[in-house]
Design an enzyme around this catalytic site. Sequence first.
Site, PDB file in Angstrom:
ATOM      1  N   CYS A 140       0.839  -1.200   0.000  1.00 12.98           N
ATOM      2  CA  CYS A 140       0.000   0.000   0.000  1.00 12.98           C
ATOM      3  C   CYS A 140       0.873   1.250   0.000  1.00 12.98           C
ATOM      4  O   CYS A 140       0.640   2.187  -0.768  1.00 12.98           O
ATOM      5  CB  CYS A 140      -0.933  -0.014   1.210  1.00 12.98           C
ATOM      6  SG  CYS A 140      -2.224   1.257   1.147  1.00 12.98           S
ATOM      7  N   ASP A 167      13.586  11.095  15.453  1.00 17.81           N
ATOM      8  CA  ASP A 167      12.256  10.584  15.108  1.00 17.81           C
ATOM      9  C   ASP A 167      12.085   9.115  15.478  1.00 17.81           C
ATOM     10  O   ASP A 167      11.018   8.702  15.929  1.00 17.81           O
ATOM     11  CB  ASP A 167      11.990  10.751  13.606  1.00 17.81           C
ATOM     12  CG  ASP A 167      11.662  12.183  13.226  1.00 17.81           C
ATOM     13  OD1 ASP A 167      11.266  12.946  14.111  1.00 17.81           O
ATOM     14  OD2 ASP A 167      11.806  12.525  12.037  1.00 17.81           O
ATOM     15  N   CYS A 226      -3.505   4.156   9.501  1.00 18.63           N
ATOM     16  CA  CYS A 226      -2.248   3.583  10.003  1.00 18.63           C
ATOM     17  C   CYS A 226      -1.574   4.472  11.044  1.00 18.63           C
ATOM     18  O   CYS A 226      -0.375   4.328  11.308  1.00 18.63           O
ATOM     19  CB  CYS A 226      -1.291   3.330   8.840  1.00 18.63           C
ATOM     20  SG  CYS A 226      -1.956   2.220   7.583  1.00 18.63           S
ATOM     21  N   CYS A 249       7.713   3.881   5.803  1.00 15.47           N
ATOM     22  CA  CYS A 249       6.853   3.755   4.626  1.00 15.47           C
ATOM     23  C   CYS A 249       7.633   3.428   3.360  1.00 15.47           C
ATOM     24  O   CYS A 249       7.044   3.081   2.340  1.00 15.47           O
ATOM     25  CB  CYS A 249       6.054   5.040   4.420  1.00 15.47           C
ATOM     26  SG  CYS A 249       7.063   6.500   4.112  1.00 15.47           S
TER      27      CYS A 249
END
Length: 254
Positions: A140, A167, A226, A249
């Site tokens: 996806c 992060d 998500c 991602c």
Amino acid sequence: MSGETTRLTEPQLRELAARGAAELDGATATDMLRWTDETFGDIGGAGGGVSGHRGWTTCNYVVASNMADAVLVDLAAKVRPGVPVIFLDTGYHFVETIGTRDAIESVYDVRVLNVTPEHTVAEQDELLGKDLFARNPHECCRLRKVVPLGKTLRGYSAWVTGLRRVDAPTRANAPLVSFDETFKLVKVNPLAAWTDQDVQEYIADNDVLVNPLVREGYPSIGCAPCTAKPAEGADPRSGRWQGLAKTECGLHAS
């Protein structure tokens, strides 16, 4: 827009990435953006030019923003008014994120490039089945983020991201400047060394726009299906793809 895209060759881009990494060690975010603009700002660009709100600018680099806040956008627009800013409109974003995108384009002297996948969510559901994000999140993300971004970046010699080392553990060694092996162009991370406090101070000092979801406890914002609020004190990205063996991602694989 018309005109031909001018992109440097891969050997040239690799050389510039190595030079930038050496020259910009310890540089400020603004200095990195100035280097990017001096190096790539006037050597051609996507479609021969990008229209800013207050004029035209020809730019062979692009800024990427997930619209969590406008820190990078604010910094980049001060260096290059009218700079192109990529937003990956996956079709799954929170309403607040779309609103932040629209507000940023209205407030800052930038041109938001709304990049969309080949298929709408409904078309993807028809082709691959409903809720691909739950069954195969890697595919996806590839279809709705990586592939569309890759097609767009073909028109540029460099991209600027808001990647920060704090992060997530997967980003702890993010370089300031590198050659992106995935998309084959120079990648600049002006905020790589910034702490959360640095970000908050810049937001306060410059009255920067922030996605309302950040105030609601979402430190890392992606597609709505998500993204969840992480537990207090947890990794800021732990709210992404909860319960799935996935932490990135695919946009920042190199």
